[in-house]
Design an enzyme around this catalytic site. Sequence first.
Site, PDB file in Angstrom:
ATOM      1  N   GLU A  93       0.772  -1.231   0.000  1.00 28.79           N
ATOM      2  CA  GLU A  93       0.000   0.000   0.000  1.00 28.79           C
ATOM      3  C   GLU A  93       0.813   1.296   0.000  1.00 28.79           C
ATOM      4  O   GLU A  93       0.839   2.051   0.987  1.00 28.79           O
ATOM      5  CB  GLU A  93      -0.976   0.018   1.181  1.00 28.79           C
ATOM      6  CG  GLU A  93      -1.962  -1.103   1.152  1.00 28.79           C
ATOM      7  CD  GLU A  93      -2.984  -1.015   2.260  1.00 28.79           C
ATOM      8  OE1 GLU A  93      -2.802  -0.274   3.219  1.00 28.79           O
ATOM      9  OE2 GLU A  93      -4.002  -1.715   2.141  1.00 28.79           O
ATOM     10  N   GLU A 120      -5.394  -8.727   1.135  1.00 31.22           N
ATOM     11  CA  GLU A 120      -6.016  -8.434   2.430  1.00 31.22           C
ATOM     12  C   GLU A 120      -7.519  -8.216   2.268  1.00 31.22           C
ATOM     13  O   GLU A 120      -7.935  -7.504   1.361  1.00 31.22           O
ATOM     14  CB  GLU A 120      -5.452  -7.172   3.093  1.00 31.22           C
ATOM     15  CG  GLU A 120      -4.087  -7.325   3.693  1.00 31.22           C
ATOM     16  CD  GLU A 120      -3.579  -6.030   4.305  1.00 31.22           C
ATOM     17  OE1 GLU A 120      -4.388  -5.213   4.779  1.00 31.22           O
ATOM     18  OE2 GLU A 120      -2.348  -5.810   4.251  1.00 31.22           O
TER      19      GLU A 120
END
Length: 438
Positions: free
Chosen positions: A165, A348
Amino acid sequence: MERNDFPKDFIFGVATASYQIEGAYNEDGKVPSIWDVFSHTPGKIKNNENGDVACDHYHRYEEDIKIIKDIGFDAYRFSISWPRVMKNTKEKNEKGLDFYNKLIDKLLENNITPFITIYHWDLPLFLYEKGGWLNDDIALYFQDYSSILFQNFGDRVKHWITLNEPWCSSFLGYFYGIHAPGHKNLQEAIKTDHNLLRAHGYSVEAFRDLVKDGKIGITNVTTKVEPADETEEDFYVALLVDELTNGWFYDPIIFGRYPENARAILQRNGIEIFENDMNIISKKIDFFGINYYTRQLVKYAPEEPFMFRTIEGELEKTEMGWEIYPEGLYDMLLKIYNRYKTPLYITENGMAGPDKIENGKVHDTYRINYLKSHFENALKAIKDGVDLKGYFIWTLMDNFEWAEGYSKRFGIVYTDYTTQKRYLKDSAIWLKKFLEGK
Ligand SMILES: OC[C@@H]1[C@@H](O)[C@H](O)[C@@H](O)c2nc(CNc3ccccc3)cn21
């Protein structure tokens, strides 16, 4: 829906990150990270908590691997702590490398496929003191660090994620200031993101030489951005925010350029956009990792610097205040796959719940329902042509949830931080049954 509805080679896994679970923050030669400093700074973390001990995974990894095995996961995604394996820009910490070698060997012994995330936010302080992600040299420091990992673990680990991220590292760390190092400067966010993407590219370049039979990708937070109302203005700002939060981190890697509407509005606000090394940034990858949690509703707001504000939605929410929106997972899998034509993993997906333990049990039916509905949408995407290769649940056990400290529980396993005992929640028991159906 059953496990066998998914393709035979589909991977079900579970994910964690070094700073959130390992503890041993200053043990066996580990040097400080920016998160050690940030979490030790009063007022930054809820209840002034920190990751000094966390889940003590550094000492309990064998027990934790047994749990992963017992639930029946095919794979385990974990991150390497850069400051645990590097003493400075040149010297390795052999004890740090030893820890990960033992972890990898134990996983393989239990027939669990390791997926390594090279960087999940815990930048060494010695690099931050050289400018961190603002210093262009960091891309080559990251290539050196990546190469050491490839040389030490690439014989056994064949699935690698360069960055977790970059949006969080750059926007939460350098613009919103709620993550380490806590800067609040939009130009710095744009600059750090560009260097994060450069670092990614240089890492891929080294990987192709050092792990010839491996697969490498990058993980992006991927949020479904929707207009708050069916007006042209709201549709426009939704497109803009989608470019700013999703496209900004995907487009350069496939197309070698930033999305143009977001670029234009940033430049109109006096922000410098960077072009250098787009040939490195767009080095071919083998997959994208998608971290999906929720949607973002946006409303046209001309008075705001970027003409939008985020609106609170009406759907049921998790403890993080994030709407539960499984359809958004389907939408984003289709969108990302059809735009970039690159294989995907969900790296995720999960929720923070109001988990209460009673007699060693946690009845997290809400988490079972959350996972079921998101599994169903992932399966629908596969049936509609998405090359989705796997699904990692966030997360194995309750752990240090960044600025929220230990107040938010995302685990399928309950962590009692006073005893460090682990307790399988009902969701873990449900998963064990679901995964047995192989
Ligand atoms: O917040 C849950 C997890 C976090 O524990 C992971 O380390 C991180 O990879 C992660 N990313 C998201 C989605 N992005 C995000 C949005 C706002 C704040 C923090 C993260 C959620 N999560």
